[in-house]
Design a protein around this motif. Structure first.
Motif, PDB file in Angstrom:
ATOM      1  N   LEU A 158       4.463  13.832 -10.048  1.00  0.00           N
ATOM      2  CA  LEU A 158       5.238  14.908 -10.063  1.00  0.00           C
ATOM      3  C   LEU A 158       5.969  15.021 -11.501  1.00  0.00           C
ATOM      4  O   LEU A 158       6.588  15.850 -11.829  1.00  0.00           O
ATOM      5  N   GLN A 159       5.829  13.925 -12.041  1.00  0.00           N
ATOM      6  CA  GLN A 159       6.363  13.687 -13.585  1.00  0.00           C
ATOM      7  C   GLN A 159       5.391  14.114 -14.677  1.00  0.00           C
ATOM      8  O   GLN A 159       5.804  13.920 -15.787  1.00  0.00           O
ATOM      9  N   ASN A 160       4.375  14.592 -14.016  1.00  0.00           N
ATOM     10  CA  ASN A 160       3.096  14.788 -15.156  1.00  0.00           C
ATOM     11  C   ASN A 160       2.576  13.329 -15.916  1.00  0.00           C
ATOM     12  O   ASN A 160       2.141  13.631 -16.955  1.00  0.00           O
ATOM     13  N   ASP A 161       2.940  12.401 -15.378  1.00  0.00           N
ATOM     14  CA  ASP A 161       2.395  11.269 -16.032  1.00  0.00           C
ATOM     15  C   ASP A 161       1.112  10.762 -15.208  1.00  0.00           C
ATOM     16  O   ASP A 161       1.040   9.831 -14.626  1.00  0.00           O
ATOM     17  N   LEU A 210       0.861  -1.095   0.042  1.00  0.00           N
ATOM     18  CA  LEU A 210      -0.045   0.048  -0.161  1.00  0.00           C
ATOM     19  C   LEU A 210       0.793   1.346  -0.016  1.00  0.00           C
ATOM     20  O   LEU A 210       0.720   2.097  -0.761  1.00  0.00           O
ATOM     21  N   ASN A 211       1.797   1.204   0.853  1.00  0.00           N
ATOM     22  CA  ASN A 211       2.742   2.448   0.886  1.00  0.00           C
ATOM     23  C   ASN A 211       3.619   2.794  -0.222  1.00  0.00           C
ATOM     24  O   ASN A 211       3.603   3.929  -0.670  1.00  0.00           O
ATOM     25  N   ASN A 212       4.077   1.510  -1.019  1.00  0.00           N
ATOM     26  CA  ASN A 212       4.665   1.891  -2.321  1.00  0.00           C
ATOM     27  C   ASN A 212       3.726   2.278  -3.419  1.00  0.00           C
ATOM     28  O   ASN A 212       4.254   3.047  -4.110  1.00  0.00           O
ATOM     29  N   TYR A 213       2.505   1.851  -3.456  1.00  0.00           N
ATOM     30  CA  TYR A 213       1.611   2.203  -4.465  1.00  0.00           C
ATOM     31  C   TYR A 213       1.486   3.776  -4.362  1.00  0.00           C
ATOM     32  O   TYR A 213       1.296   4.535  -5.399  1.00  0.00           O
ATOM     33  N   LYS A 214       1.328   4.181  -3.028  1.00  0.00           N
ATOM     34  CA  LYS A 214       1.045   5.733  -2.912  1.00  0.00           C
ATOM     35  C   LYS A 214       2.081   6.658  -3.590  1.00  0.00           C
ATOM     36  O   LYS A 214       2.022   7.452  -4.122  1.00  0.00           O
ATOM     37  N   GLU A 215       3.500   5.930  -2.898  1.00  0.00           N
ATOM     38  CA  GLU A 215       4.654   6.772  -3.434  1.00  0.00           C
ATOM     39  C   GLU A 215       4.794   6.628  -4.736  1.00  0.00           C
ATOM     40  O   GLU A 215       5.245   7.798  -5.325  1.00  0.00           O
ATOM     41  N   ILE A 216       4.804   5.585  -5.434  1.00  0.00           N
ATOM     42  CA  ILE A 216       4.802   5.657  -6.861  1.00  0.00           C
ATOM     43  C   ILE A 216       3.880   6.357  -7.650  1.00  0.00           C
ATOM     44  O   ILE A 216       4.211   7.120  -8.600  1.00  0.00           O
ATOM     45  N   ALA A 217       2.710   6.272  -7.070  1.00  0.00           N
ATOM     46  CA  ALA A 217       1.713   7.295  -7.804  1.00  0.00           C
ATOM     47  C   ALA A 217       2.181   8.748  -7.610  1.00  0.00           C
ATOM     48  O   ALA A 217       1.928   9.674  -8.687  1.00  0.00           O
ATOM     49  N   GLU A 218       2.672   8.917  -6.555  1.00  0.00           N
ATOM     50  CA  GLU A 218       3.211  10.567  -6.424  1.00  0.00           C
ATOM     51  C   GLU A 218       4.242  10.947  -7.071  1.00  0.00           C
ATOM     52  O   GLU A 218       4.450  12.069  -7.743  1.00  0.00           O
TER      53      GLU A 218
END
Length: 480
Positions: A279-282, A267-275
């Protein structure tokens, strides 16, 4: 692991499976400790549960209570890693029932620390800290110095997480650093990296502890430690805006978390990867991982709901036990006083008359208690009728549902509006239905919308309530 130990474990595993002979208590102890670490390292939680069930069966046959207690605690630890807190609490209660007749500081410290971890996962922070304190009291009495340091390190590290949740940064640092000094490990070095990045905004100190985590990883080599290091590295390079490098580390951490079947870490990794993607506008990729995050979070929330009820029951039982102990002491004191009164009554007619007046007063009190009980019963009946009527209004999507809900639970609505006075009627209805325990599927059915629409409404509601991503919406509303 060196070959003799590996041979020893394989040899006794075969014995258990074939059930060819009974194992001695010492052989069971060694087998439980070594196999527990092996299953954890490989993320074989289900296999670990089955193994401990077999060990418990052997212990029952040989009347080895210590092995049964450790087996129950081991199973609870695997269930915790799988996010199955309700079942874990049940096994801890089994261990606790046996520990009442078999006292061992190591086992009792382990029992309390796993109670603390489960209570933390379910949002009962005060109860979690209470159990961690009990665990520390037991751990400091352990004579084996190495074992004591390892266990205290584990307790301090977990207690630190509680203070992070209540935003007490001073106590958070105190316990993380205390765990690190007690037994330097990758986990605490990674957590200190997180502390200096997130709380202190100090990249230099964060880099120092990230480097220490990398050094410790060379001698550790544990799968879990790799996951923690990769996650901390992802945080650090994300703060440096080196997004490509940050994403690589988060994906490595996610891969290990999936392999080890650790839902909270996933769950924590999903959140950070999404962020990072955001930030890369993807935006498509950010949305993809945000959806994975939301679906897993809701799944864990559904599992936690039943576990919360079990934990509440356990807390009530603990309070009842404490009350009963106090009651027994009171009975002892009252009994002693009564005997004294009887002795005095033999020599004092005046005391006899006083005692008689007390009897009359006691009868009056009993009558008053009986009257109050009848009044309470009548009030409970009215409350139940109002609650059932309110549920019916919700299930039929009746517009008067929210009005009735505000009548029955005015304090909840008042506190909710104090968080955000601009909540509209639709949002208030959604809050009320979540507070009443309706699942996303139920809400979708009763309000004639799709489950996906419900999830989107929940997502917007969290923003309106300024609710942090790691906080459980259901538990937040229950706490109002």
């Amino acid at each position: 692991m060196y070959r003799p130990a590996l041979f020893f474990i394989m040899f006794f595993s075969c014995i258990i499976q074939a059930q060819a002979q009974k194992l001695s208590p010492a052989e069971i102890d060694t087998l439980q400790v070594h196999k527990q670490d092996s299953y954890y390292e490989k993320g074989q939680f289900s296999e670990g549960i089955e193994f401990n069930k077999k060990i418990i069966q052997l212990c029952e046959e040989t009347h080895y209570t210590k092995g049964r207690i450790r087996g129950y605690i081991n199973i609870a630890s695997f269930l915790y890693s799988l996010g199955r807190y309700n079942e874990g609490m049940q096994y801890l209660q089994k261990a606790e029932n046996l520990s009442d007749v078999y006292s061992d500081d190591v086992l009792q410290a382990s029992l309390f620390v796993w109670y603390g971890k489960n209570y933390h996962a379910l949002g009962f922070i005060e109860k979690s800290n209470e159990n961690y304190s009990k665990a520390i009291d037991k751990a400091v009495k352990i004579k084996n110095t190495k074992l004591k340091r390892r266990l205290l390190h584990f307790i301090y590290g977990n207690k630190a997480i509680n203070f992070d949740q209540v935003q007490n940064s001073d106590s958070l640092y105190f316990y993380i650093h205390k765990a690190y000094r007690t037994f330097p490990k990758v986990v605490e070095a990674a957590n200190l990296t997180d502390y200096f990045l997130r709380i202190k905004k100090n990249q230099d100190s964060a880099k120092y502890y990230l480097d220490r985590a990398e050094d410790l990883l060379k001698t550790s080599g544990k799968t879990f430690d790799y996951m923690m290091y990769y996650y901390a590295a992802g945080q650090y390079y994300g703060s440096k805006k080196e997004y490509k490098k940050s994403l690589e580390y988060y994906e490595r951490s996610l891969g290990v978390a999936v392999k080890m079947k650790r839902p909270e870490s996933i769950l924590n990794n999903y959140k950070e990867i999404a962020e990072i993607y955001r930030l890369q506008n993807d935006i498509p990729k950010a949305g993809e991982y945000l959806l994975k995050y939301t679906e897993l979070k809701d799944s864990l929330a559904e599992n936690s709901k039943v576990a919360v009820q079990t934990s509440e029951k356990k807390i009530i039982e603990d309070e009842k036990k404490l009350y009963q102990n106090s009651k027994n002491k009171l009975y002892y004191i009252l009994g002693t006083l009564f005997l004294l009164c009887v002795l005095i009554a033999l020599f004092s007619y005046s005391y006899y008359r006083k005692n008689r007046k007390q009897d009359l007063l006691l009868k009056e009190n009993k009558d008053l208690i009986s009257q109050k009980n009848e009044e309470v019963h009548g009030l409970k009946t009215k409350v139940n009728e109002a609650f059932d009527n309110m549920l019916l209004l919700a299930k039929t999507n009746d517009p008067s549902f929210i009005t009735r809900f505000q009548e029955v639970y005015p304090e909840f609505c008042k506190k909710l509006l104090s968080v955000n006075p601009e909540l509209n009627t639709s949002e208030l209805i959604l809050c009320a239905m979540i507070w009443l325990g309706f699942s996303s599927k139920d809400i979708a059915t009763y309000t004639y919308i799709t489950p996906k629409s419900v999830e989107m409404k929940k997502y917007r509601l969290r923003k309106r309530l300024n609710l942090e991503d790691q906080k459980n919406l259901y538990l937040f509303l229950q706490a109002l």
